[in-house]
Design a protein around this motif. Sequence first.
Motif, PDB file in Angstrom:
ATOM      1  N   GLY A   1       0.872  -1.192  -0.076  1.00  0.00           N
ATOM      2  CA  GLY A   1       0.035  -0.009  -0.094  1.00  0.00           C
ATOM      3  C   GLY A   1       0.958   1.301   0.049  1.00  0.00           C
ATOM      4  O   GLY A   1       0.534   2.253  -0.908  1.00  0.00           O
TER       5      GLY A   1
ATOM      6  N   VAL B   1       2.377   1.907  -3.330  1.00  0.00           N
ATOM      7  CA  VAL B   1       1.373   2.246  -4.267  1.00  0.00           C
ATOM      8  C   VAL B   1       1.158   3.866  -3.988  1.00  0.00           C
ATOM      9  O   VAL B   1       1.198   4.546  -5.264  1.00  0.00           O
ATOM     10  CB  VAL B   1       0.096   1.599  -4.182  1.00  0.00           C
ATOM     11  CG1 VAL B   1      -1.225   2.376  -4.840  1.00  0.00           C
ATOM     12  CG2 VAL B   1       0.021   0.195  -4.621  1.00  0.00           C
ATOM     13  N   PHE B   2       1.223   4.398  -2.849  1.00  0.00           N
ATOM     14  CA  PHE B   2       1.013   5.714  -2.541  1.00  0.00           C
ATOM     15  C   PHE B   2       2.044   6.448  -2.945  1.00  0.00           C
ATOM     16  O   PHE B   2       2.184   7.453  -3.714  1.00  0.00           O
ATOM     17  CB  PHE B   2       0.711   5.937  -0.875  1.00  0.00           C
ATOM     18  CG  PHE B   2       0.593   7.366  -0.576  1.00  0.00           C
ATOM     19  CD1 PHE B   2      -0.706   7.953  -0.675  1.00  0.00           C
ATOM     20  CD2 PHE B   2       1.664   8.006  -0.133  1.00  0.00           C
ATOM     21  CE1 PHE B   2      -0.827   9.239  -0.607  1.00  0.00           C
ATOM     22  CE2 PHE B   2       1.340   9.327   0.208  1.00  0.00           C
ATOM     23  CZ  PHE B   2       0.361   9.751   0.014  1.00  0.00           C
TER      24      PHE B   2
ATOM     25  N   ASN C   1       0.877  -0.254 -10.524  1.00  0.00           N
ATOM     26  CA  ASN C   1      -0.224  -0.621  -9.576  1.00  0.00           C
ATOM     27  C   ASN C   1      -0.746  -2.179 -10.055  1.00  0.00           C
ATOM     28  O   ASN C   1      -0.859  -2.840  -8.866  1.00  0.00           O
ATOM     29  CB  ASN C   1      -1.218   0.151  -9.853  1.00  0.00           C
ATOM     30  CG  ASN C   1      -1.062   1.482  -8.824  1.00  0.00           C
ATOM     31  OD1 ASN C   1      -0.697   1.444  -7.604  1.00  0.00           O
ATOM     32  ND2 ASN C   1      -1.057   2.595  -9.542  1.00  0.00           N
TER      33      ASN C   1
ATOM     34  N   VAL D   1      -0.079  -4.974  -6.917  1.00  0.00           N
ATOM     35  CA  VAL D   1      -1.258  -5.381  -6.223  1.00  0.00           C
ATOM     36  C   VAL D   1      -1.651  -7.142  -6.413  1.00  0.00           C
ATOM     37  O   VAL D   1      -1.997  -7.728  -5.746  1.00  0.00           O
ATOM     38  CB  VAL D   1      -2.418  -4.900  -6.336  1.00  0.00           C
ATOM     39  CG1 VAL D   1      -2.293  -3.390  -5.707  1.00  0.00           C
ATOM     40  CG2 VAL D   1      -2.917  -4.545  -7.604  1.00  0.00           C
TER      41      VAL D   1
ATOM     42  N   VAL E   1       0.801  -9.448  -4.487  1.00  0.00           N
ATOM     43  CA  VAL E   1       0.326  -9.885  -3.332  1.00  0.00           C
ATOM     44  C   VAL E   1      -0.567 -11.264  -3.073  1.00  0.00           C
ATOM     45  O   VAL E   1      -0.613 -11.762  -2.168  1.00  0.00           O
ATOM     46  CB  VAL E   1      -0.489  -8.700  -2.596  1.00  0.00           C
ATOM     47  CG1 VAL E   1      -1.912  -8.743  -2.779  1.00  0.00           C
ATOM     48  CG2 VAL E   1      -0.237  -8.743  -1.087  1.00  0.00           C
ATOM     49  N   ARG E   2      -1.098 -11.604  -4.354  1.00  0.00           N
ATOM     50  CA  ARG E   2      -1.903 -12.678  -4.164  1.00  0.00           C
ATOM     51  C   ARG E   2      -0.872 -13.867  -4.671  1.00  0.00           C
ATOM     52  O   ARG E   2      -0.539 -13.878  -5.951  1.00  0.00           O
ATOM     53  CB  ARG E   2      -2.928 -12.777  -5.421  1.00  0.00           C
ATOM     54  CG  ARG E   2      -4.112 -11.400  -5.118  1.00  0.00           C
ATOM     55  CD  ARG E   2      -5.215 -11.963  -4.580  1.00  0.00           C
ATOM     56  NE  ARG E   2      -5.607 -11.071  -3.515  1.00  0.00           N
ATOM     57  CZ  ARG E   2      -6.113 -11.491  -2.359  1.00  0.00           C
ATOM     58  NH1 ARG E   2      -6.322 -12.672  -2.167  1.00  0.00           N
ATOM     59  NH2 ARG E   2      -6.316 -10.613  -1.292  1.00  0.00           N
TER      60      ARG E   2
ATOM     61  N   LEU F   1      -5.453   5.618  -5.372  1.00  0.00           N
ATOM     62  CA  LEU F   1      -4.882   4.378  -5.606  1.00  0.00           C
ATOM     63  C   LEU F   1      -4.844   3.549  -4.525  1.00  0.00           C
ATOM     64  O   LEU F   1      -5.245   2.325  -4.675  1.00  0.00           O
ATOM     65  CB  LEU F   1      -3.530   4.719  -6.130  1.00  0.00           C
ATOM     66  CG  LEU F   1      -3.374   5.355  -7.480  1.00  0.00           C
ATOM     67  CD1 LEU F   1      -2.042   5.646  -8.123  1.00  0.00           C
ATOM     68  CD2 LEU F   1      -4.120   4.461  -8.511  1.00  0.00           C
ATOM     69  N   VAL F   2      -4.474   3.795  -3.472  1.00  0.00           N
ATOM     70  CA  VAL F   2      -4.524   3.259  -2.245  1.00  0.00           C
ATOM     71  C   VAL F   2      -5.703   2.662  -1.843  1.00  0.00           C
ATOM     72  O   VAL F   2      -6.085   1.434  -1.682  1.00  0.00           O
ATOM     73  CB  VAL F   2      -3.629   3.674  -0.956  1.00  0.00           C
ATOM     74  CG1 VAL F   2      -4.098   2.963   0.361  1.00  0.00           C
ATOM     75  CG2 VAL F   2      -2.353   3.968  -1.235  1.00  0.00           C
TER      76      VAL F   2
ATOM     77  N   SER G   1      -6.757   0.218  -4.306  1.00  0.00           N
ATOM     78  CA  SER G   1      -5.887  -1.140  -4.163  1.00  0.00           C
ATOM     79  C   SER G   1      -6.414  -2.198  -3.172  1.00  0.00           C
ATOM     80  O   SER G   1      -6.115  -3.190  -2.962  1.00  0.00           O
ATOM     81  CB  SER G   1      -4.453  -0.727  -4.238  1.00  0.00           C
ATOM     82  OG  SER G   1      -3.956  -0.014  -5.013  1.00  0.00           O
TER      83      SER G   1
ATOM     84  N   TYR H   1      -7.867  -5.435  -3.729  1.00  0.00           N
ATOM     85  CA  TYR H   1      -6.808  -6.469  -4.280  1.00  0.00           C
ATOM     86  C   TYR H   1      -6.474  -6.960  -2.646  1.00  0.00           C
ATOM     87  O   TYR H   1      -6.287  -8.131  -2.234  1.00  0.00           O
ATOM     88  CB  TYR H   1      -5.663  -6.004  -5.022  1.00  0.00           C
ATOM     89  CG  TYR H   1      -5.741  -6.585  -6.429  1.00  0.00           C
ATOM     90  CD1 TYR H   1      -5.448  -7.484  -6.923  1.00  0.00           C
ATOM     91  CD2 TYR H   1      -6.366  -5.595  -7.315  1.00  0.00           C
ATOM     92  CE1 TYR H   1      -5.411  -7.863  -8.308  1.00  0.00           C
ATOM     93  CE2 TYR H   1      -6.434  -5.640  -8.692  1.00  0.00           C
ATOM     94  CZ  TYR H   1      -5.948  -6.970  -9.301  1.00  0.00           C
ATOM     95  OH  TYR H   1      -6.005  -7.370 -10.448  1.00  0.00           O
TER      96      TYR H   1
END
Lengths: 413, 413
Positions: A114, A117-118, A149, A153, A156-157, B36-37, B40, B43
């Motif tokens: 996160g 991303v920020f 992005n 993200v 993470v999976r 964006l966060v 996100s 996800y």
Amino acid sequence: VHCVSITSSNPRHKQVQSGGHDTRKIIHCIKVGISLVLVSLLYLLNPLFKQVGENAMWAIMTVVVMFEFSAGATLGKGFNRGLGTIIGGGLGCLAAVFAQSIGIGRVGNSIIIGASVFIFGSVATYLRLVPSIKKRYDYGVMIFMLTFNLVVVSGVRGDVKVWELARERLLNILMGFIVCVCVTLFVFPLWASDELHDSTVSTFLDLANTIQGCFGECTKIVSGKENQPRASFNVCKSVLNSKSKDESLANFAKWEPWHGKFGFSYPWGRYLKIGEVLRELAAFILAAGHCLEASKEPMASLRQSQWVHLETCEAVETKVVYILRELGESMKQMRKCDAKDNIWDQLKNAREDLSLIISTSKMVELEDCQVLAIASFVFLLMEVVGKVEELVKEVEELGDIAGFRTTTTSLSS
Amino acid sequence: VHCVSITSSNPRHKQVQSGGHDTRKIIHCIKVGISLVLVSLLYLLNPLFKQVGENAMWAIMTVVVMFEFSAGATLGKGFNRGLGTIIGGGLGCLAAVFAQSIGIGRVGNSIIIGASVFIFGSVATYLRLVPSIKKRYDYGVMIFMLTFNLVVVSGVRGDVKVWELARERLLNILMGFIVCVCVTLFVFPLWASDELHDSTVSTFLDLANTIQGCFGECTKIVSGKENQPRASFNVCKSVLNSKSKDESLANFAKWEPWHGKFGFSYPWGRYLKIGEVLRELAAFILAAGHCLEASKEPMASLRQSQWVHLETCEAVETKVVYILRELGESMKQMRKCDAKDNIWDQLKNAREDLSLIISTSKMVELEDCQVLAIASFVFLLMEVVGKVEELVKEVEELGDIAGFRTTTTSLSS
């Protein structure tokens, strides 16, 4: 040396020009249609669909988003998209791997992602606001944000195979890219460089016509003829607002490969300089026309008096218009101005004629405001001649740098 | 009535302005990061991901593509995206159903779909080239093309559940849209309307400062003082190129809901008109400055002579500058100009002063080219006064339409 004979009247000239532009628009539309059909084949043909599957949508998206009017704009956008995707994807993977390698559990992992991303989102957005980046790489930075992005993200999976997904999408974007580039370059290519070149040439001719109209107005007042069409200054106004269009065309032209008459690293920056001088010239023509409007009455009443030698107007008109057309023609044909010495002579003559046009000793007979208007008109015409001088220099320099031909191609007699 | 006292010098004024702009930029970047966060989280949080799955990428894409600097631009893009998606999706489904219902086998089906892709793609591309559509709906038409293509080619595959897919994607786009709208409207909103309003006001003040500088130059020559800073005309040049920026801001401002001091259907078109007159004013100021440059030498040599009453320059300067500042201030505070009668008096005085500034009878002592330059300068100043008159009228009309307050708010004594 009378080597120029562009006598096409203004309306017809415009018609031909806009006709050509409409044809180009229709060609562009058909090209987009063709590209979309080509890229849709990934879905429509069974063997292809079995290969690419749902990812074919990335190819379609690429074509819709990337296909622009001119080849240069398309290539520029494609380059931006490619670079943005690769850098964004790479950094996204790195960030995802970094978050996982720290190994502070799912929650910590999510927090790191996160945060990244920020940070990347904010920084990239800031870059998009920097004028120099915005001008050329705005789209690239946006695609970078998007790809970064999506990748980070997805990372993470664990259950999604990020690498495979990224590879397939990249391949599909590449397919869309190839379709765009092939269609844009090989099916009736529309060049931004041609457009910039042609619009600069036609600005020369349009301004020449406007001056002819403006002076025509002047001689009409003197001679009492009223059958000439009124001078229109709309051309000047549209020239004044051409800066941003010229800049984006020059920007696109830099992306275009060698083609036709333009080699690699053709000096497009010079066109912007010439455009700048043309805009200044247009501003002076506009101001001169404004003065003429204000000085019409005094001039009409002075038709018979010898205060202002308006007969010389026609001489100056012929000279300035001749020079502008000669310059435009020399750029159009990409040859050096062979009437160079002639042009400098003409400019010198025009200056001298203008300085003699007014005789101060007779001014006393006039009212103050009339003096002002007429004197301003003559002064502004001098400025017009000055700007034309600058243009002659600029076009000469362009000819030297771009390697214009020096041989004379006689158009008429 | 001295109700205006903006005496901040030009550099400091600029600094404050650009400082404010930088803060706005940073706020925008942080807002993009936050959006964006938020998006996100679809996800990152397990329960959410189970709901939306891979389609969450459409929400991320929406945020990246849709989030623009001002609230109006974001809303406009969101509206375009929504409309384009719905119409494109609807028409795509219809085309797919139509192709299937004819029932001429797989190959015929594919041909029909290919043809529809070509036709809709070409027509939509043509629409994007129409200036009035390009201005407001360019992005919407692009999204229409994208969605139509994706839906219609997915339709050819019976095994993909088109409806379900479309519904889920639409939901995700909606989520992205909601995040964008909430963040743009409720977290430190940046309004295009504010920017347009402020930039118009500051153009008034900047042009007033430029005139002060320009006339200052003039009095400096007369009085022989050399310690005043040189007048800078960069402001005028940037005003001249402001047309496209103003137009896009007005375009965005129309999307913005009621906020602050601007009600619904606020007359943004009037701002464009005022901007047009301001650009013409800037052109005249620039030309006047140019004349001044050319007439410096004759003026200097005439410092002692009484030919030109340059002392009156200061009087005219004070008047024009006062009026421009008064107009700017009345727009800034959105109140009607309470010094209206005063302004018209001042304008009349300025015109009279200017017509007396030159005495033709003494002109004979001068050389021709000197006469021209000085007369032009005075003529152009008259034009400046004329443009200021036009501005007074425009601002009055704006005040009537937009319902400016009539109460006097006295700033200084």
